[in-house]
Scaffold this active site. Structure first.
Site, short mmCIF file in Angstrom:
data_model
loop_
_atom_site.label_atom_id
_atom_site.label_comp_id
_atom_site.label_asym_id
_atom_site.label_seq_id
_atom_site.Cartn_x
_atom_site.Cartn_y
_atom_site.Cartn_z
N LYS A 276 0.85 -1.19 0.00
CA LYS A 276 0.00 0.00 0.00
C LYS A 276 0.89 1.24 0.00
O LYS A 276 1.72 1.42 0.89
CB LYS A 276 -0.90 0.01 1.23
CG LYS A 276 -1.71 1.28 1.41
CD LYS A 276 -2.47 1.29 2.74
CE LYS A 276 -3.15 2.63 2.99
NZ LYS A 276 -3.82 2.69 4.31
N ASP A 281 -2.59 10.55 3.16
CA ASP A 281 -3.97 10.13 3.36
C ASP A 281 -4.73 11.14 4.21
O ASP A 281 -4.60 11.15 5.44
CB ASP A 281 -4.02 8.75 4.02
CG ASP A 281 -5.45 8.24 4.19
OD1 ASP A 281 -6.34 8.76 3.49
OD2 ASP A 281 -5.66 7.34 5.01
N LYS A 288 -10.34 12.87 7.71
CA LYS A 288 -9.89 12.50 9.05
C LYS A 288 -10.09 13.68 10.01
O LYS A 288 -9.93 14.83 9.61
CB LYS A 288 -8.41 12.11 9.03
CG LYS A 288 -8.09 10.82 8.29
CD LYS A 288 -6.61 10.54 8.33
CE LYS A 288 -6.25 9.30 7.52
NZ LYS A 288 -6.80 8.07 8.12
N ASP A 299 1.61 6.65 5.31
CA ASP A 299 0.65 5.65 4.85
C ASP A 299 1.13 4.90 3.61
O ASP A 299 0.39 4.09 3.05
CB ASP A 299 -0.70 6.33 4.57
CG ASP A 299 -1.88 5.41 4.83
OD1 ASP A 299 -1.70 4.40 5.53
OD2 ASP A 299 -2.98 5.70 4.33
N ASP A 358 -12.08 6.87 3.51
CA ASP A 358 -10.87 6.70 4.32
C ASP A 358 -10.49 5.23 4.45
O ASP A 358 -9.47 4.91 5.05
CB ASP A 358 -11.06 7.33 5.71
CG ASP A 358 -9.75 7.53 6.44
OD1 ASP A 358 -8.70 7.61 5.76
OD2 ASP A 358 -9.75 7.60 7.68
N GLU A 360 -9.39 3.52 2.01
CA GLU A 360 -8.88 3.56 0.64
C GLU A 360 -7.78 2.56 0.37
O GLU A 360 -7.58 2.13 -0.77
CB GLU A 360 -8.39 4.97 0.31
CG GLU A 360 -6.97 5.32 0.73
CD GLU A 360 -6.73 5.25 2.23
OE1 GLU A 360 -5.60 4.92 2.64
OE2 GLU A 360 -7.66 5.52 3.01
N ARG A 362 -7.43 -0.58 1.06
CA ARG A 362 -7.92 -1.87 0.55
C ARG A 362 -8.33 -1.77 -0.91
O ARG A 362 -8.30 -2.76 -1.65
CB ARG A 362 -9.06 -2.37 1.42
CG ARG A 362 -10.31 -1.54 1.43
CD ARG A 362 -11.22 -1.84 2.60
NE ARG A 362 -10.63 -1.33 3.85
CZ ARG A 362 -11.21 -1.48 5.04
NH1 ARG A 362 -12.36 -2.13 5.15
NH2 ARG A 362 -10.62 -1.00 6.13
#
Length: 514
Positions: A276, A281, A288, A299, A358, A360, A362
């Site tokens: 990933k 993010d 967030k 991230d 959020d 995201e 996956r």
């Protein structure tokens, strides 16, 4: 990076800024450990008593500095605690040596040379000390300039953040012994790649975008004989990579999918690694809350770990094919961003209802996993800072492991323990899958709130082709350390999972894993 040498010189005669010795907890006070005999002799056999007078107990990670007597060439003796003294005939564990060496190296920041006279009874001990010292000798100073908060106003004095220890000399080793030489060479390569991952993680998002990250992989490919292929936003759109494009469409910095491959002519197995790589993010439209954005440059830690691992495989010449897939995107809110309730058509055709932008990671991983499966690797391991739920479950130092094969999950857990990375095997309860049922798409990207880390793993499992062994590492906790440094772990990016992945690939090359 810090230089590493092996020397047969005595700790008393080697010229260095400091000589590092070990001290352990004994029944009647601190005990000087093997390797420090020459130093103890210079103190007339009273080094343990002197350390006790100074308050040293031998506790793990404890560091005590004292002036060296006239019998030593080094002006300083640095005693580092190893914890409880082992039973007679036993040695210290590898992780104990790694952490002690790391603590010592951090304490010697700003020095030119440290002579490490820690207990080294085998090549494995030498590797542990070397690895710990090199990992501990790390600092990210790329953005520190003159005129900083710690420099004189208007002056040209550089910020007083100390540079890492410049050279580590390992005493007690055997430079001409093949096992010792190989162990130290491996430690050097491994530490360099952990540092590569740390540097990427620590780089701010205004400089590390999907495009610049991809460019870094291409540069490394030229240097180490790898093959790098980069898909830009046009290729991703044409190829139907709805997950990557859906996450990245709200940003001015478009996404990339990188395929980085190491191949060996005698390889019998292929391992695919998927990382990933969300370079920043914000949460997207599902923004967030305040206080949760400041470290979100980290991230992309999974992609950094995958990148570093593929390069390590090349540096070590491992007899296995390793393909790294880096799913790179920036998750931002804007007029073009994916909205909660939108449906994305993923690579391979499966549709996903996005209930939370959020969640995201996956989505980009699903595209990359599906693509990786097309090459029919023997195993796939994805690595991601995927869920806050995993941090709640396991804390800040332990990553979770999920898999579609229990034996493989167990093997990765044991490997992580072997290399000194904390992990824990997690279940994949089938009943949690129903929570991701969508009335409008094949699956939703969210399910039940409780067990959110497990739900994320179940989502990813939906995109793994039948017959391929797969594991998922959620490194959300240990990937970025916000507290004070400890052992060989710095503040900031840690390079979590690189050492586990490299050992996993070594075991695969050796035929120890299916």
């Amino acid at each position: 990076m810090t230089a590493l040498t092996i020397s047969t010189s005595s700790a008393a005669t080697l010229r260095a800024d400091a000589v590092v010795i070990g001290v352990a907890k004994g029944d009647k006070g601190p005990v000087v450990t093997p390797g420090a005999e020459a130093v103890d002799k210079a103190f007339d056999g009273k080094l343990a008593a002197v350390l006790e007078t100074l308050g040293a107990s031998g506790g793990e990670g404890e560091v005590t500095k004292l002036h060296a007597p006239s019998g030593l060439k080094a002006p300083v003796v640095l005693a580092v605690g190893l914890g409880e003294a082992p039973a007679k005939g036993d040695g210290f564990g590898a992780e104990t040596l790694r952490r002690a060496a790391g603590s010592a190296a951090r304490a010697l920041a700003g020095s030119k040379k440290g002579a490490f006279a820690l207990p080294v009874g085998s090549a494995e001990d030498a590797a542990a000390v070397a690895e710990g010292a090199l990992l501990g000798a790390y600092a990210f100073n790329a953005y520190r300039t003159s005129g900083g908060a710690n420099s004189k106003a208007g002056g040209k004095k550089k910020d007083d953040k100390k540079a890492p220890l410049a050279e580590v000399t390992l005493l007690g080793g055997k430079p001409r012994d093949k096992a010792f030489k190989a162990a130290v060479e491996r430690a050097t390569a491994l530490a360099a790649e952990v540092h590569r991952a740390r540097d990427l993680i620590n780089t701010p998002s205004n400089d590390l975008t999907p495009k610049s990250f991809a460019a870094a992989t291409q540069a490394a490919a030229k240097e180490f004989g790898l093959k790098a292929e980069v898909m830009d936003e046009k290729a991703l759109t044409k190829g139907g990579y709805g997950g990557l494009m859906g996450v990245g469409q709200g940003s001015a910095n478009p996404p990339r999918l990188v395929r980085l491959a190491w191949t060996h002519p005698k390889a019998k197995k292929t391992v695919a690694l998927v990382g990933k790589g969300i370079t920043y993010d914000s949460g997207g439209i599902s923004l967030k809350p305040a206080g949760h954005n400041e470290t979100m440059k980290c991230d992309m830690s999974g992609a950094a770990a995958v990148f570093a691992t593929v390069v390590a495989a090349a540096r070590l010449g491992l007899q296995v094919n390793v393909t790294g897939w880096l799913a790179l995107a920036e998750n931002m809110p804007s007029g073009t961003a994916t909205r909660p309730g939108d449906v994305l058509s993923m690579y391979g055709g499966k549709t996903v209802e996005v209930l939370n932008t959020d969640a995201e990671g996956r989505l980009v991983l699903a595209d990359a996993i599906t693509r990786a499966c097309e090459e029919k690797p023997d195993t796939i391991v994805d690595v991601a800072t995927l869920t806050g739920a995993m941090v709640l479950a396991l804390g800040n130092r332990t990553f979770g492991i999920m898999a579609n094969d229990e034996a493989y999950r167990t093997a990765i857990h044991e490997i992580a323990d072997e290399v000194g990375e904390q992990s824990w095997p997690m279940p994949m309860p089938a009943e949690l899958r129903k929570g991701m049922d969508s009335p409008v798409a094949d699956i939703a990207n969210m399910g039940e709130r409780m067990g959110g880390g497990l739900v994320a793993g179940l989502f990813l499992k939906e995109f793994v082709a039948d017959g391929i062994t797969w594991a998922h590492l959620d490194i959300a906790g240990p990937a970025f350390h916000e507290g004070a440094p400890y052992g060989y772990t710095p503040k900031g990016g840690t390079g979590s999972s690189v050492r586990t992945l490299v050992r996993l690939i070594e075991r695969t090359a050796a035929g120890d894993l299916a």
